[in-house]
Design an enzyme around this catalytic site. Structure first.
Site, PDB file in Angstrom:
ATOM      1  N   GLY A 158       2.317  25.910 -10.439  1.00 41.71           N
ATOM      2  CA  GLY A 158       2.624  24.710  -9.545  1.00 41.71           C
ATOM      3  C   GLY A 158       1.407  24.270  -9.023  1.00 41.71           C
ATOM      4  O   GLY A 158       0.221  24.607  -9.635  1.00 41.71           O
ATOM      5  N   ARG A 159       1.380  23.674  -7.754  1.00 38.99           N
ATOM      6  CA  ARG A 159       0.084  23.303  -7.217  1.00 38.99           C
ATOM      7  C   ARG A 159      -0.840  24.304  -6.860  1.00 38.99           C
ATOM      8  O   ARG A 159      -2.057  24.296  -7.382  1.00 38.99           O
ATOM      9  CB  ARG A 159       0.221  22.351  -6.074  1.00 38.99           C
ATOM     10  CG  ARG A 159       0.810  20.954  -6.264  1.00 38.99           C
ATOM     11  CD  ARG A 159       1.595  20.447  -4.830  1.00 38.99           C
ATOM     12  NE  ARG A 159       2.833  21.168  -4.607  1.00 38.99           N
ATOM     13  CZ  ARG A 159       3.862  20.626  -4.241  1.00 38.99           C
ATOM     14  NH1 ARG A 159       3.889  19.416  -3.877  1.00 38.99           N
ATOM     15  NH2 ARG A 159       4.961  21.384  -4.025  1.00 38.99           N
ATOM     16  N   ILE A 160      -0.390  25.420  -6.559  1.00 38.26           N
ATOM     17  CA  ILE A 160      -1.431  26.672  -6.025  1.00 38.26           C
ATOM     18  C   ILE A 160      -1.779  27.220  -7.310  1.00 38.26           C
ATOM     19  O   ILE A 160      -2.926  27.498  -7.307  1.00 38.26           O
ATOM     20  CB  ILE A 160      -0.400  27.534  -5.118  1.00 38.26           C
ATOM     21  CG1 ILE A 160      -0.121  26.636  -3.679  1.00 38.26           C
ATOM     22  CG2 ILE A 160      -1.295  28.808  -4.837  1.00 38.26           C
ATOM     23  CD1 ILE A 160       1.044  27.486  -2.672  1.00 38.26           C
ATOM     24  N   ARG A 180       7.987  28.172 -15.872  1.00 38.78           N
ATOM     25  CA  ARG A 180       9.399  27.695 -16.199  1.00 38.78           C
ATOM     26  C   ARG A 180       9.114  26.469 -17.167  1.00 38.78           C
ATOM     27  O   ARG A 180       9.706  26.435 -18.298  1.00 38.78           O
ATOM     28  CB  ARG A 180      10.207  27.449 -15.263  1.00 38.78           C
ATOM     29  CG  ARG A 180      11.083  28.667 -14.655  1.00 38.78           C
ATOM     30  CD  ARG A 180      12.017  28.274 -13.840  1.00 38.78           C
ATOM     31  NE  ARG A 180      11.242  27.439 -12.361  1.00 38.78           N
ATOM     32  CZ  ARG A 180      11.733  27.146 -11.423  1.00 38.78           C
ATOM     33  NH1 ARG A 180      13.088  26.919 -11.199  1.00 38.78           N
ATOM     34  NH2 ARG A 180      10.733  26.518 -10.277  1.00 38.78           N
ATOM     35  N   ILE A 239       1.202  36.399  -4.051  1.00 40.87           N
ATOM     36  CA  ILE A 239       0.996  35.629  -2.956  1.00 40.87           C
ATOM     37  C   ILE A 239       2.224  34.844  -2.957  1.00 40.87           C
ATOM     38  O   ILE A 239       2.153  33.819  -2.222  1.00 40.87           O
ATOM     39  CB  ILE A 239      -0.287  34.655  -2.955  1.00 40.87           C
ATOM     40  CG1 ILE A 239      -0.650  33.985  -4.165  1.00 40.87           C
ATOM     41  CG2 ILE A 239      -1.443  35.657  -2.801  1.00 40.87           C
ATOM     42  CD1 ILE A 239      -1.375  32.815  -3.907  1.00 40.87           C
ATOM     43  N   ALA A 240       3.248  34.934  -3.675  1.00 42.40           N
ATOM     44  CA  ALA A 240       4.601  34.035  -3.670  1.00 42.40           C
ATOM     45  C   ALA A 240       5.640  34.567  -2.821  1.00 42.40           C
ATOM     46  O   ALA A 240       5.316  33.917  -1.689  1.00 42.40           O
ATOM     47  CB  ALA A 240       5.009  34.352  -5.162  1.00 42.40           C
ATOM     48  N   ARG A 241       6.372  35.410  -2.968  1.00 36.36           N
ATOM     49  CA  ARG A 241       7.329  35.740  -2.078  1.00 36.36           C
ATOM     50  C   ARG A 241       7.605  37.326  -2.181  1.00 36.36           C
ATOM     51  O   ARG A 241       7.490  37.733  -3.617  1.00 36.36           O
ATOM     52  CB  ARG A 241       8.525  35.068  -2.282  1.00 36.36           C
ATOM     53  CG  ARG A 241       8.784  33.691  -1.452  1.00 36.36           C
ATOM     54  CD  ARG A 241       8.556  33.971   0.196  1.00 36.36           C
ATOM     55  NE  ARG A 241       8.743  32.622   0.797  1.00 36.36           N
ATOM     56  CZ  ARG A 241       7.647  31.881   1.058  1.00 36.36           C
ATOM     57  NH1 ARG A 241       6.351  32.312   0.831  1.00 36.36           N
ATOM     58  NH2 ARG A 241       7.795  31.018   1.689  1.00 36.36           N
ATOM     59  N   GLU A 270       9.687  42.030   4.303  1.00 32.51           N
ATOM     60  CA  GLU A 270       8.957  41.804   5.417  1.00 32.51           C
ATOM     61  C   GLU A 270       9.441  41.511   6.945  1.00 32.51           C
ATOM     62  O   GLU A 270      10.304  40.628   6.717  1.00 32.51           O
ATOM     63  CB  GLU A 270       7.629  40.901   4.778  1.00 32.51           C
ATOM     64  CG  GLU A 270       8.111  39.523   4.864  1.00 32.51           C
ATOM     65  CD  GLU A 270       7.087  38.417   4.303  1.00 32.51           C
ATOM     66  OE1 GLU A 270       6.501  38.935   2.935  1.00 32.51           O
ATOM     67  OE2 GLU A 270       6.590  37.548   4.680  1.00 32.51           O
ATOM     68  N   HIS A 288       1.033  38.281   5.186  1.00 27.91           N
ATOM     69  CA  HIS A 288       1.528  36.917   4.873  1.00 27.91           C
ATOM     70  C   HIS A 288       0.661  35.873   5.543  1.00 27.91           C
ATOM     71  O   HIS A 288       1.025  34.904   6.110  1.00 27.91           O
ATOM     72  CB  HIS A 288       2.973  36.777   5.149  1.00 27.91           C
ATOM     73  CG  HIS A 288       3.833  35.781   4.463  1.00 27.91           C
ATOM     74  ND1 HIS A 288       4.938  35.808   4.214  1.00 27.91           N
ATOM     75  CD2 HIS A 288       3.359  34.672   3.949  1.00 27.91           C
ATOM     76  CE1 HIS A 288       5.522  34.709   3.618  1.00 27.91           C
ATOM     77  NE2 HIS A 288       4.363  33.746   3.367  1.00 27.91           N
ATOM     78  N   ILE A 289      -0.711  35.944   5.129  1.00 30.24           N
ATOM     79  CA  ILE A 289      -1.514  34.896   5.636  1.00 30.24           C
ATOM     80  C   ILE A 289      -2.311  34.127   4.702  1.00 30.24           C
ATOM     81  O   ILE A 289      -3.404  33.594   5.189  1.00 30.24           O
ATOM     82  CB  ILE A 289      -2.704  35.638   6.432  1.00 30.24           C
ATOM     83  CG1 ILE A 289      -3.425  36.650   5.673  1.00 30.24           C
ATOM     84  CG2 ILE A 289      -1.973  36.540   7.832  1.00 30.24           C
ATOM     85  CD1 ILE A 289      -4.657  37.311   6.006  1.00 30.24           C
TER      86      ILE A 289
HETATM   87  C1  8YV Z   1       3.956  30.491   5.630  1.00 30.94           C
HETATM   88  C2  8YV Z   1       4.137  30.383   2.880  1.00 30.94           C
HETATM   89  O1  8YV Z   1       2.874  30.751   6.432  1.00 30.94           O
HETATM   90  O2  8YV Z   1       4.103  28.112   2.901  1.00 30.94           O
HETATM   91  C3  8YV Z   1       4.562  29.177   2.491  1.00 30.94           C
HETATM   92  O3  8YV Z   1       5.415  29.017   1.369  1.00 30.94           O
HETATM   93  O4  8YV Z   1       4.414  31.505   2.414  1.00 30.94           O
HETATM   94  C4  8YV Z   1       3.284  30.240   4.090  1.00 30.94           C
HETATM   95  O5  8YV Z   1       2.182  29.282   4.019  1.00 30.94           O
HETATM   96  C5  8YV Z   1       5.039  31.135   5.874  1.00 30.94           C
HETATM   97  O6  8YV Z   1       6.068  31.014   4.836  1.00 30.94           O
HETATM   98  C6  8YV Z   1       5.390  31.213   7.343  1.00 30.94           C
HETATM   99  O7  8YV Z   1       6.531  30.369   7.463  1.00 30.94           O
END
Ligand code: 8YV
Length: 328
Positions: A158-160, A180, A239-241, A270, A288-289
């Site tokens: 995606g964008r990121i 996908r 850095i996803a989830r 988390e 998660h920063i």
């Molecule tokens: C958020 C993120 O800081 O935007 C997202 O999807 O994971 C982070 O930028 C985090 O979700 C806190 O809400």
């Protein structure tokens, strides 16, 4: 009925942004920043027309069950796996997120984590802090892995993901990706990336970065079987989830050194971190920063507030997710 619409701000935000909201709304705010229990969240939502929330607030049928006046929940986050969108749509509640404004900061951070893991930056810093610099060998320890002129594999384009690919080009990296949906030829060209299947990516990449949205489909997308396909010299960045990587399997692989290193910004369950991950030196851990720069977090809060203001003024929010509510 109060004169001003009532809103909930579920986590601490910038005081000046809160003060601005207080000019237009009657605000219930949680500046203590403690995450609400499901009961507390349901009770708060029962009394408001709008809410600003983060990934920490799960907006599902339970949370919405007493929310008779609620029109919008604005996430301060681009990912919205904390939303049960069908339940929100069924309850007539608009769901919004914060795309675009965080793309570059998050891509920067993905790259920073990849560099930190490959070049053993945090691990080396710990040696200094522990007074062990003199125990290191200047010639062969610590040695890292290069980024320049290696293969960067991005899962989730995606964008990121595209932002990370473009950064990789600057490092002379050969960029491959899996997604996908395949990008258009133009977009592939813009980020110099070649589409490959997931297995090929895992086998060929020197550095794997995960940027896919979380869903039932992406749960444990990377587990023991997938990690086993990776090179012993490879790094893995999430850095996803949390939940996209099987953290227990990753800890086992890092302990056995079947891959070189990893870096995580997100974790299963988390803010808890798998205890085995905490014991390892070949992993970089961030809380998660990825989007957390002053400019970007302010832009995220601002976009969420604009979404909320629009919805409560009877206008279409700029980043409405459940657009079918607007067509009704
Ligand atoms: C958020 C993120 O800081 O935007 C997202 O999807 O994971 C982070 O930028 C985090 O979700 C806190 O809400």
């Amino acid at each position: 009925m109060s004169a001003k619409p009532r809103i909930l701000v579920a986590r601490a935000i910038f005081p000046d942004a809160l003060a601005k909201l207080e000019e237009s709304f009657e605000v219930q705010s949680n500046q203590t920043d403690e995450v609400f229990s499901p009961d507390q969240l349901r009770n708060h939502l029962a009394n408001v027309e709008g809410a600003l929330v983060f990934g920490s607030e799960r907006i599902d049928q339970n949370a919405l069950s007493d929310a008779k006046h609620l029109k919008i929940v604005a996430n301060i986050s681009v990912g919205y796996n904390n939303f049960d969108v069908p339940a929100m749509t069924a309850a007539g509640v608009m769901a919004t997120n914060t795309p675009d404004v965080l793309t570059d900061s998050t891509a920067d951070f993905g790259f920073a984590l990849m560099m930190a893991a490959a070049r053993r930056i945090t691990e080396s810093e710990h040696w200094i802090r522990k007074g062990q610099w003199d125990k290191m060998s200047i010639v062969y320890n610590p040695l890292g892995m290069d980024l320049h002129h290696t293969t960067l594999g991005i899962i989730g384009m995606g964008r990121i993901g595209q932002g990370i690919a473009k950064r990789g080009l600057g490092f002379g990296m050969n960029v491959i990706y899996n997604n996908r949906k395949r990008l258009s030829t133009e977009d592939e060209k813009a980020c110099g990336a070649r589409y490959v299947d997931k297995e090929t990516l895992l086998r060929e990449a020197d550095h794997v970065v995960l940027v896919v949205p979380y869903s039932a489909e992406s749960h444990h997308l990377i587990g023991a079987k997938e990690i086993a396909l990776m090179k012993p010299t490879a790094t893995l960045v999430n850095i996803a989830r949390g939940g996209i990587v099987d953290d227990a399997a990753l800890a086992a692989a890092l302990k056995a050194k079947t891959i070189f290193a990893a870096a995580l910004d997100v974790y299963e369950g988390e803010p808890k971190v798998h205890p085995e991950l905490l014991k390892l030196s070949n992993i970089v851990l961030a809380p998660h920063i990825a989007s957390a720069t002053e400019k970007t977090r302010r832009a995220m809060v601002d976009l969420a507030a604009r979404n909320l203001r629009a919805a409560l003024a009877g206008e279409k929010p700029p980043s409405l997710i459940n657009t079918e509510l607007w067509q009704k």
